[in-house]
Design a protein around this motif. Sequence first.
Motif, PDB file in Angstrom:
ATOM      1  N   ASP A 206      -4.108  -3.222  10.065  1.00  0.00           N
ATOM      2  CA  ASP A 206      -3.102  -2.892   9.074  1.00  0.00           C
ATOM      3  C   ASP A 206      -3.304  -1.480   8.580  1.00  0.00           C
ATOM      4  O   ASP A 206      -3.269  -1.200   7.404  1.00  0.00           O
TER       5      ASP A 206
ATOM      6  N   ARG B 224       0.820  -1.212   0.000  1.00  0.00           N
ATOM      7  CA  ARG B 224       0.000   0.000   0.000  1.00  0.00           C
ATOM      8  C   ARG B 224       0.855   1.264   0.000  1.00  0.00           C
ATOM      9  O   ARG B 224       0.480   2.281  -0.584  1.00  0.00           O
TER      10      ARG B 224
ATOM     11  N   GLN C 222      -7.452  -4.065   2.123  1.00  0.00           N
ATOM     12  CA  GLN C 222      -7.256  -3.546   3.474  1.00  0.00           C
ATOM     13  C   GLN C 222      -8.536  -3.614   4.305  1.00  0.00           C
ATOM     14  O   GLN C 222      -9.583  -3.126   3.903  1.00  0.00           O
TER      15      GLN C 222
END
Length: 232
Positions: free
Chosen positions: A230, A45, A102
């Motif tokens: 996360d 990411r 995510q």
Amino acid sequence: MTTVTATVPTVRQRVGQITGEIIAPLQQGYLKDQAHAVAALARLRRGAGKKYEQVPDLWGLADTGPLHEKPQNGGRPPSEDELTRAEDAIHVALTLWALHQQSRGTAMHLRDRREKPTGLGAAVRGLMPKDEIAEPVRKRLVRAGTAPDLPSLAQRLRDLVLLLRGEDIALDYALLAEQLYHWQQPGGQDAVRRAWGRSFHAYRAPDDEQDPEDSGSNASPLSADTTDKDAS
């Protein structure tokens, strides 16, 4: 006796295959809350919106090594231009998938073409109420289709991915990677826009089974009007 000749995969096909092979174990590990997979997605990411060469931290994680191997069934290794397009396509697809996955408890990459939706146009159409066109959402897809370059396209796709994530709508990232590779080739933008437009128009609600990306529809391409665990 009939001799069957093995088909040599194109660079475009290899891009899709490699993307899927990278995502599959990471996705499985992430859904099982395995620490290494959670950390890997966080790294991916952080590469979103950056060029492939700007994120050496992803070397080894986003392994494009197979691109340099000569196809087992013959054929030639990719040229320098093909390698660059392939690396960029895989990079954009992986970082978008990591953003999409995510905080989701289900798989956001679906390769099985029998599942819906898979193609980008169909996925975006799935954001809309049945038998209605949500104009703001449609315009986001149009903006992606009319992006002037790959960095702009990646950013516009990011906006769409965030919408898809919010509704738990999955995407075929191996297919997207192939299309991102094709998009960078001469004449590729028109072909990819046509594929996205076709899948958008061919999409049907889940109770009407049809595979948008495999549709034989002659629909025209999209018109060019514009408009936790996360968290790292």
